[in-house]
Design a protein around this motif. Sequence first.
Motif, short mmCIF file in Angstrom:
data_model
loop_
_atom_site.label_atom_id
_atom_site.label_comp_id
_atom_site.label_asym_id
_atom_site.label_seq_id
_atom_site.Cartn_x
_atom_site.Cartn_y
_atom_site.Cartn_z
N MET A 1 0.81 -1.21 0.00
CA MET A 1 0.00 0.00 0.00
C MET A 1 0.85 1.27 0.00
SD MET A 1 -1.55 -0.31 3.88
CE MET A 1 -2.02 1.40 4.07
N THR A 2 2.18 1.09 -0.09
CA THR A 2 3.09 2.22 -0.22
C THR A 2 4.13 1.90 -1.29
OG1 THR A 2 4.70 1.44 1.41
CG2 THR A 2 2.84 2.73 2.24
N TYR A 3 4.71 2.95 -1.87
CA TYR A 3 5.70 2.73 -2.91
C TYR A 3 7.01 2.18 -2.38
CZ TYR A 3 2.80 4.72 -6.53
OH TYR A 3 1.79 4.93 -7.42
N LEU A 4 7.32 2.44 -1.11
CA LEU A 4 8.52 1.86 -0.51
C LEU A 4 8.25 0.49 0.08
CD1 LEU A 4 10.20 4.96 1.19
CD2 LEU A 4 10.70 3.91 -1.03
N ASN A 5 7.02 -0.01 -0.05
CA ASN A 5 6.64 -1.35 0.38
C ASN A 5 6.85 -1.57 1.89
OD1 ASN A 5 7.57 -3.30 -2.61
ND2 ASN A 5 6.11 -1.67 -2.30
N ASP A 6 6.72 -0.50 2.67
CA ASP A 6 6.87 -0.67 4.12
C ASP A 6 5.54 -0.92 4.82
OD1 ASP A 6 5.93 1.89 3.61
OD2 ASP A 6 6.99 2.80 5.29
N GLU A 7 4.44 -0.83 4.10
CA GLU A 7 3.12 -1.16 4.64
C GLU A 7 2.38 -2.01 3.61
OE1 GLU A 7 1.66 -0.71 7.47
OE2 GLU A 7 2.93 0.78 8.49
N TYR A 8 1.70 -3.04 4.10
CA TYR A 8 0.97 -3.96 3.23
C TYR A 8 -0.48 -4.09 3.68
CZ TYR A 8 5.02 -5.76 0.67
OH TYR A 8 6.10 -5.88 -0.16
N ILE A 9 -1.38 -4.26 2.72
CA ILE A 9 -2.74 -4.68 3.00
C ILE A 9 -2.69 -6.18 3.26
CG2 ILE A 9 -5.09 -4.86 2.11
CD1 ILE A 9 -4.34 -2.54 0.18
N PRO A 10 -3.19 -6.66 4.39
CA PRO A 10 -3.02 -8.07 4.72
C PRO A 10 -3.68 -9.01 3.70
CG PRO A 10 -3.70 -6.82 6.65
CD PRO A 10 -3.85 -5.89 5.47
N ALA A 11 -3.09 -10.19 3.57
CA ALA A 11 -3.65 -11.23 2.71
C ALA A 11 -4.96 -11.74 3.30
CB ALA A 11 -2.67 -12.39 2.58
N TYR A 12 -5.78 -12.36 2.47
CA TYR A 12 -7.04 -12.90 2.96
C TYR A 12 -7.50 -14.08 2.11
CZ TYR A 12 -9.26 -10.27 -0.89
OH TYR A 12 -9.62 -9.78 -2.13
N TRP A 13 -8.37 -14.91 2.73
CA TRP A 13 -9.08 -15.99 2.05
C TRP A 13 -10.54 -15.59 1.94
CZ3 TRP A 13 -7.07 -20.57 0.10
CH2 TRP A 13 -5.75 -20.88 0.47
N LEU A 14 -11.15 -15.87 0.80
CA LEU A 14 -12.56 -15.54 0.59
C LEU A 14 -13.26 -16.73 -0.04
CD1 LEU A 14 -14.83 -13.38 0.62
CD2 LEU A 14 -14.12 -12.78 -1.71
N ALA A 15 -14.39 -17.14 0.52
CA ALA A 15 -15.14 -18.28 0.00
C ALA A 15 -16.58 -17.88 -0.27
CB ALA A 15 -15.12 -19.44 0.99
N ASN A 16 -17.18 -18.46 -1.30
CA ASN A 16 -18.57 -18.24 -1.65
C ASN A 16 -19.23 -19.58 -1.94
OD1 ASN A 16 -18.60 -15.13 -2.01
ND2 ASN A 16 -16.88 -15.78 -3.28
N LEU A 17 -20.51 -19.68 -1.61
CA LEU A 17 -21.26 -20.91 -1.83
C LEU A 17 -22.55 -20.58 -2.56
CD1 LEU A 17 -21.74 -23.97 -1.25
CD2 LEU A 17 -22.90 -23.24 0.86
N ASN A 18 -22.87 -21.36 -3.59
CA ASN A 18 -24.10 -21.18 -4.34
C ASN A 18 -24.75 -22.53 -4.58
OD1 ASN A 18 -24.23 -18.14 -5.42
ND2 ASN A 18 -22.10 -18.81 -5.44
N LEU A 19 -26.06 -22.61 -4.28
CA LEU A 19 -26.84 -23.82 -4.49
C LEU A 19 -28.03 -23.49 -5.37
CD1 LEU A 19 -27.01 -24.92 -0.73
CD2 LEU A 19 -25.34 -25.68 -2.42
N GLY A 20 -28.45 -24.42 -6.21
CA GLY A 20 -29.59 -24.18 -7.08
C GLY A 20 -30.33 -25.45 -7.42
N TYR A 21 -31.62 -25.31 -7.70
CA TYR A 21 -32.42 -26.45 -8.14
C TYR A 21 -33.45 -25.97 -9.15
CZ TYR A 21 -34.94 -30.85 -8.15
OH TYR A 21 -35.50 -32.03 -8.54
N ASP A 22 -33.53 -26.69 -10.28
CA ASP A 22 -34.48 -26.38 -11.34
C ASP A 22 -35.67 -27.34 -11.21
OD1 ASP A 22 -35.90 -25.98 -13.71
OD2 ASP A 22 -34.08 -25.64 -14.89
N PHE A 23 -36.85 -26.79 -10.91
CA PHE A 23 -38.04 -27.61 -10.72
C PHE A 23 -38.73 -27.96 -12.04
CE2 PHE A 23 -37.43 -25.41 -6.74
CZ PHE A 23 -37.61 -26.41 -5.80
N GLY A 24 -38.18 -27.50 -13.16
CA GLY A 24 -38.76 -27.81 -14.45
C GLY A 24 -39.98 -26.95 -14.74
N THR A 25 -40.99 -27.54 -15.38
CA THR A 25 -42.21 -26.82 -15.75
C THR A 25 -43.31 -27.05 -14.73
OG1 THR A 25 -41.67 -27.00 -18.10
CG2 THR A 25 -43.97 -26.56 -17.54
N ILE A 26 -43.83 -25.95 -14.21
CA ILE A 26 -44.96 -25.99 -13.29
C ILE A 26 -45.99 -24.98 -13.79
CG2 ILE A 26 -45.76 -25.63 -10.93
CD1 ILE A 26 -43.02 -26.40 -9.93
N GLY A 27 -47.08 -25.50 -14.32
CA GLY A 27 -48.07 -24.62 -14.92
C GLY A 27 -47.52 -23.91 -16.13
#
Length: 837
Positions: A758-784
């Motif tokens: 976060m600086t040009y002299l690299n004396d300060e850093y934005i910390p590393a991180y892990w990020l996770a996402n979850l997505n679930l889906g179900y297609d019920f087909g044709t209803i009416g």
Amino acid sequence: MNDHPVFIRHRSRTSFLCFGTAIAGCLFAVSSPPGASAETTETTQHPMVRKADMARTASAPRATVARGGNAATSKVGETLQVSGERVRSAGAAVAVTRAVMDRFVAGTNPMQILALTTPGANFTSDDAFGLDTYANTFYVRGYNQMQLGATLDGIPLGTQGFVNTNGVSITQAIIQDDLSGMTMSQGAGALDIFSAQTLGGAMTYVSSDPRDKAGGKVSQTFGSFDAYRTYGRVDSGILNRSGTKFYASFARTKSNLWKGMGYQSELQADAKIVQPVGPRGQVTAFFGYGNFTQANYLTVTKNMWRREGRDTTYLKPDYEKAKLWAYYAQYTADVPPGYQGVLSNDEIGDYAWDGEQIQRTYLSSIAGHFDLSDMLHSDTLAYGNANSGVYGGTNNFLTSPSYGPVTLLPNGTVTGVPMALQMSHAGMRRIGFTQKFTIEAPRNNHIDTGLWYENNAYTYDQRLYEDYPNAAHNSLSDFKASQAHTWFEDSFNTNSFQFFLQDRWTIIPGMTLLGGFKSLIQTTHGGTKRDFTQALDQAGWDTYYRHAANGSLTAAAAFLPHFEFDYHFLQHHEVYWDIAENMRAYDYSSQQVSGQAWGGLGKNTPGATAQDVFDASRSTLRPETTWNYVVGYRYNSNLFSGAVDFYHTDYYNRLAAITEGSSNNANSAFMNVGRESMNGVDVLGTIRPFKGLEITNSFSWNDATYLSRAINYGGTNYDLAGKHQVYYPKFMYKANLNYTWRRAMFNFNVNYVGARPMTYLNDEYIPAYWLANLNLGYDFGTIGFAHHLRATLGITNLFDANYIGGVYGAASVSGDDNANLFIAAPREAFGTIAAEF
């Protein structure tokens, strides 16, 4: 802008240095993202400017819709087909289908989806949808969204950053649901992508065609923090024997802020009509409307985040506290009681009452494709785009003059009003056209040529509105001219012209060689038209010098070459290389925005004013250029896909705003400060052990370093040689597991983003991180009457990581002293019901 402003604090005030972009972009090839078959602070400044921090807070491929269907053809040294069922990627490009986009929460920013599925790409923001243009930060192998080309159905979109001066963000140009696919060229760019900002890759978005059969689609999303999103689309079907068809769609997204007071709201509408013209032609018209309003999230220092926590934000609704903190920031070098040793005086000044933005966009185009003969094809496009915006918030370094002197009483309250609402009123109108010809020439030569012209008129008026003794001015409306006091008025007029010519020669089946070049010229004239700083200061607003300058600059390159080789062999193997030179035209925004040729210049001294500095630098400035090199290998089979890419970039004429002296007696100039070099590797592997299961892992390494050894700032020379590029991680890892079983879908993705300098002299850093996402889906087909009735659940930031997401604007030379970081959104859940009819 493509420059990261850099600050060094002098006592309790700030002078600034705008180093040119820490970029190193690159070009190279990658395999398709999970789901493909067989396979860019920004850095315009926020318009709200603090007195002590003027510079900081002030501020692919060719794609055409194929006739007779939803397929699209795109070229960046490769052929890419986007359809509802299959994607083929080749060369230095990655493709994302509609099916992959549907794995994520409805309405998610397409750039966020690209980053979650593409090696070398990184997107961060402060909201789950990724709609906040202020906080959004998108990088692709060292280049940010201000340095990447972008088109929608061939319409040049300009830069994709905050306060867009020359285009429109993809999130406001079209409803995400109406995209049929998108590509990310991570190579050396593409000659037939029309853009004056491209230093490396390009993003190409393709809208879906109206369906042949009448029908439509609706979806409804509800989520955390009272979020909801409604989408509806109606398709006419084929209306007559000539084949006329159209669609019209609508989307509304709204959510409360996840911290503090306020909301985020976006209203969109799209329409598209397709009219075949006999057996050899087709005319297409498109219209898009976007209306985005939000109360902003507060930018913070790393210390503010750690000491005050994730939920730290603007001071609203405590108005007395807001006035007290503004008093300490503007009139003292101290901090309020209880904050000694916790926050600095500068950080107290960062805590304002509130901030906000309002953006409205209108985009329209008409395009014609005609097969003039079996060997000659023509594509013509005319477009218009109008944007308006109001950006800003409370300025703790101004005074509302109608309420008398500002004093601190013994009981801890403040008389007078040591702050005011500062809003930038920006407007843009651009019109342009493109013309392309494709020639199927003898001896296996495929020739493309074309040109682009655009005129852009941009205005930026800075206005002040008084806050009141017991309440603030309404910050999201009520901007009446009778209440406003104009600080300054800026305007720019820009003409852009680009020509390209390329020949793709098929040497033997599966082996192609592309050679070509483009010519680009852009001239911008403008700057300060009227400035009222002195009059406002005499009236008691406590205004400060605004660096007024006016004049013209031209960026021109007659010959920017591009060469590419692509060879598919032994059925499953592909090797390729890509080499190109690119040029980026000069940025413009306003006199208050550093990091561009018209902003933050000079000092209020005869012979050294902003106009003097601008006039002196015109003959020495040169536009930024890059040479990009990539070599890659891809293996592709039904069971396994793998790719490895090596890339190198040389960056020349890196432009920067160099400031010497203290903030109250600064002397700034905009000049060439040196070079930068980047090397990188991306590795990706996808395994499909059985039908329906796909597991992808990718690893990215990037070594983007500065080469300048003697940058003079404030009388001190700084050696940046070997320092890593700010804001871009050296390491990234991505994993994606997608499983479909009958009508059910399960998608789990994990991203690791390494520490970012976060600086040009690299004396300060934005910390590393892990990020996770979850997505679930179900297609019920044709209803009416409903077809493909589908229910989905999406959870963003699944493990509730507390991390820094977007980064906006200024990077310091050293130290944690700039409030330019956005805290990312916590875990949020969204449920959607969608159906077709």
